[in-house]
Design an enzyme around this catalytic site. Structure first.
Site, PDB file in Angstrom:
ATOM      1  N   ASN A   7       0.851  -1.190   0.000  1.00 67.69           N
ATOM      2  CA  ASN A   7       0.000   0.000   0.000  1.00 67.69           C
ATOM      3  C   ASN A   7       0.896   1.253   0.000  1.00 67.69           C
ATOM      4  OD1 ASN A   7      -1.416   2.269   1.146  1.00 67.69           O
ATOM      5  ND2 ASN A   7      -3.065   0.877   1.677  1.00 67.69           N
ATOM      6  N   ASP A   9      -0.235   4.471  -0.031  1.00 67.85           N
ATOM      7  CA  ASP A   9      -0.973   5.686   0.390  1.00 67.85           C
ATOM      8  C   ASP A   9      -0.074   6.698   1.091  1.00 67.85           C
ATOM      9  OD1 ASP A   9      -3.263   4.426  -0.485  1.00 67.85           O
ATOM     10  OD2 ASP A   9      -4.115   4.097   1.508  1.00 67.85           O
ATOM     11  N   HIS A  10       0.846   6.188   1.934  1.00 67.82           N
ATOM     12  CA  HIS A  10       1.622   7.121   2.749  1.00 67.82           C
ATOM     13  C   HIS A  10       2.619   7.950   1.940  1.00 67.82           C
ATOM     14  CE1 HIS A  10      -0.342   6.140   6.287  1.00 67.82           C
ATOM     15  NE2 HIS A  10       0.423   5.169   6.748  1.00 67.82           N
ATOM     16  N   ARG A  18       2.566  18.894   1.628  1.00 69.74           N
ATOM     17  CA  ARG A  18       3.069  20.126   1.010  1.00 69.74           C
ATOM     18  C   ARG A  18       2.198  20.593  -0.155  1.00 69.74           C
ATOM     19  NH1 ARG A  18       8.413  22.137   1.831  1.00 69.74           N
ATOM     20  NH2 ARG A  18       8.610  21.953   4.072  1.00 69.74           N
ATOM     21  N   HIS A  43      -5.843   3.426  -1.452  1.00 71.17           N
ATOM     22  CA  HIS A  43      -7.186   3.689  -0.920  1.00 71.17           C
ATOM     23  C   HIS A  43      -7.586   5.085  -1.383  1.00 71.17           C
ATOM     24  CE1 HIS A  43      -9.914   3.789   2.932  1.00 71.17           C
ATOM     25  NE2 HIS A  43     -10.573   4.106   1.829  1.00 71.17           N
ATOM     26  N   ARG A  45      -9.815   7.672  -0.812  1.00 70.94           N
ATOM     27  CA  ARG A  45     -10.793   8.046   0.223  1.00 70.94           C
ATOM     28  C   ARG A  45     -11.709   9.133  -0.296  1.00 70.94           C
ATOM     29  NH1 ARG A  45      -8.960   6.088   5.561  1.00 70.94           N
ATOM     30  NH2 ARG A  45     -10.790   7.172   6.331  1.00 70.94           N
ATOM     31  N   ARG A  49      -7.702  12.556   1.056  1.00 67.84           N
ATOM     32  CA  ARG A  49      -6.634  13.088   1.920  1.00 67.84           C
ATOM     33  C   ARG A  49      -5.239  12.677   1.464  1.00 67.84           C
ATOM     34  NH1 ARG A  49      -7.565   9.590   7.405  1.00 67.84           N
ATOM     35  NH2 ARG A  49      -9.610  10.531   7.235  1.00 67.84           N
ATOM     36  N   HIS A  50      -5.130  11.557   0.748  1.00 69.76           N
ATOM     37  CA  HIS A  50      -3.797  11.182   0.244  1.00 69.76           C
ATOM     38  C   HIS A  50      -3.843  10.845  -1.254  1.00 69.76           C
ATOM     39  CE1 HIS A  50      -5.417   7.341   1.521  1.00 69.76           C
ATOM     40  NE2 HIS A  50      -5.037   7.436   2.776  1.00 69.76           N
ATOM     41  N   GLU A  70      -8.748   0.105  -2.764  1.00 69.74           N
ATOM     42  CA  GLU A  70      -9.583   0.086  -1.552  1.00 69.74           C
ATOM     43  C   GLU A  70     -10.548   1.254  -1.645  1.00 69.74           C
ATOM     44  OE1 GLU A  70      -7.326   0.354   2.038  1.00 69.74           O
ATOM     45  OE2 GLU A  70      -6.173  -1.436   1.597  1.00 69.74           O
ATOM     46  N   THR A 100      -6.851   6.044  10.172  1.00 68.14           N
ATOM     47  CA  THR A 100      -6.738   4.957   9.193  1.00 68.14           C
ATOM     48  C   THR A 100      -7.967   4.072   9.383  1.00 68.14           C
ATOM     49  OG1 THR A 100      -5.361   3.113   8.432  1.00 68.14           O
ATOM     50  CG2 THR A 100      -5.322   3.550  10.781  1.00 68.14           C
ATOM     51  N   THR A 101      -8.169   3.118   8.482  1.00 65.67           N
ATOM     52  CA  THR A 101      -9.331   2.241   8.593  1.00 65.67           C
ATOM     53  C   THR A 101      -9.325   1.556   9.960  1.00 65.67           C
ATOM     54  OG1 THR A 101      -8.967   1.835   6.249  1.00 65.67           O
ATOM     55  CG2 THR A 101     -10.605   0.455   7.337  1.00 65.67           C
ATOM     56  N   GLU A 151     -10.554  -9.900   2.997  1.00 72.98           N
ATOM     57  CA  GLU A 151      -9.288  -9.481   3.605  1.00 72.98           C
ATOM     58  C   GLU A 151      -9.532  -9.457   5.106  1.00 72.98           C
ATOM     59  OE1 GLU A 151      -7.158  -6.009   2.153  1.00 72.98           O
ATOM     60  OE2 GLU A 151      -6.253  -5.758   4.136  1.00 72.98           O
ATOM     61  N   HIS A 191      -3.502  -4.993   7.715  1.00 70.78           N
ATOM     62  CA  HIS A 191      -3.651  -3.867   8.632  1.00 70.78           C
ATOM     63  C   HIS A 191      -2.740  -4.031   9.842  1.00 70.78           C
ATOM     64  CE1 HIS A 191      -5.162  -0.236  10.351  1.00 70.78           C
ATOM     65  NE2 HIS A 191      -5.798  -0.019   9.215  1.00 70.78           N
ATOM     66  N   GLY A 192      -1.795  -3.113   9.935  1.00 70.27           N
ATOM     67  CA  GLY A 192      -0.899  -3.084  11.092  1.00 70.27           C
ATOM     68  C   GLY A 192       0.251  -4.061  11.022  1.00 70.27           C
ATOM     69  N   GLY A 213       1.246  -1.617   4.296  1.00 73.99           N
ATOM     70  CA  GLY A 213       1.607  -0.263   3.911  1.00 73.99           C
ATOM     71  C   GLY A 213       2.533   0.413   4.899  1.00 73.99           C
ATOM     72  N   HIS A 214       1.997   0.785   6.058  1.00 74.25           N
ATOM     73  CA  HIS A 214       2.694   1.688   6.964  1.00 74.25           C
ATOM     74  C   HIS A 214       4.106   1.214   7.324  1.00 74.25           C
ATOM     75  CE1 HIS A 214       2.781   4.934   9.966  1.00 74.25           C
ATOM     76  NE2 HIS A 214       3.562   4.097  10.611  1.00 74.25           N
TER      77      HIS A 214
END
Ligand code: PXP
Length: 239
Positions: A7, A9-10, A18, A43, A45, A49-50, A70, A100-101, A151, A191-192, A213-214
């Site tokens: 993922n 997204d980040h 910025r 994702h 959204r 936001r991203h 997503e 986050t979700t 998932e 997730h996580g 992702g993260h």
């Protein structure tokens, strides 16, 4: 061996901090593919936001592996998916105020709306995954509405602050994965997940793909994206 979808997204979160055009999640997607990932997740959204619409359009043109989108179960998002045609849609719950979700889609509450979305997307040739908590009833409902995939939400396990809570949460993941596999659903998990928690999945052969992702993007800040992805793939190979 389970596959890995990364993922990105980040990368877009950093760009949006910025409001300029770097770093570009489209470049990140190419890099994760070159490092060996089997797919790229974004994702889109509702509050954008991203990830932006432009990212999804470009990713559809450039990704060589799989584009996994997503999204929330809304008519606006379904229309976008039918136009973009990702390789898989993962339906997720979405709240504007969340960081986050926060959990799986509750199919006992939203079964009809999700079922309509699954049908509309499948009619457009798009397989559908549903992000659910590790709960046997949720897996049965996902099967009943003819989803292609579930998932399984791994967040409660990954965030557990005691070994007892962790092993209880993991047991639920194991039971849910086994049931989903038995019902012939494809089984993703995410997730996580991080470089330590992934090791718990040793021998849980029912998982087809991890969505991460993260932790990968966080490690990439220090070691680079290529190495961060390769290190995760090496851990998954050992499972
Ligand atoms: N799967 C789903 C459905 C998600 O919403 C997310 C977060 O965007 C992930 C997986 C990846 O979670 P993480 O960023 O914690 O690895």
């Amino acid at each position: 061996m389970p596959s890995l979808a990364v993922n990105v997204d980040h990368v877009a979160t950093l760009r949006e901090a910025r409001k300029i055009n770097i770093p570009d999640p489209v470049t990140a997607a190419a890099m994760v593919e070159l490092a060996g990932a089997d797919g790229v997740v974004v994702h889109l959204r509702e509050d954008r936001r991203h990830i932006q619409d432009r990212d999804v359009r470009l990713l559809r043109e450039t990704i060589k592996t799989k584009l996994i989108l997503e999204m929330a179960t809304t008519s606006a998002m379904i229309a976008i998916a039918l136009e973009i045609k990702p390789d898989l849609v993962t339906l997720v719950p979405e709240k504007r105020e969340e960081l986050t979700t926060e959990g799986g889609l509750d199919l006992s509450l939203h079964k009809d709306a999700v079922s309509d979305a699954v049908q509309a997307l499948q009619k457009g040739g798009i397989p559908v995954s549903i992000f659910v908590d590790p709960d046997l009833d949720q897996i049965k409902l996902a099967h009943r509405i003819d989803a292609n995939c579930v998932e399984i939400h791994t967040g409660t396990f990954c965030d557990a602050d005691t070994p007892k809570k962790g092993s209880e949460a993991f047991k639920k993941i194991v039971n849910s994965a086994k049931l989903a596999h038995k019902l012939k659903l494809r089984v993703n998990a995410g997730h996580g997940l991080g470089y330590q928690t992934i090791k718990a999945f040793k021998k849980l052969s029912e998982i087809d793909e991890f969505s991460i992702g993260h932790s990968i993007i966080a490690r990439a800040v220090f070691v680079g994206l290529d190495q961060a992805v390769r290190e995760m793939i090496a851990l998954i190979k050992e499972l």
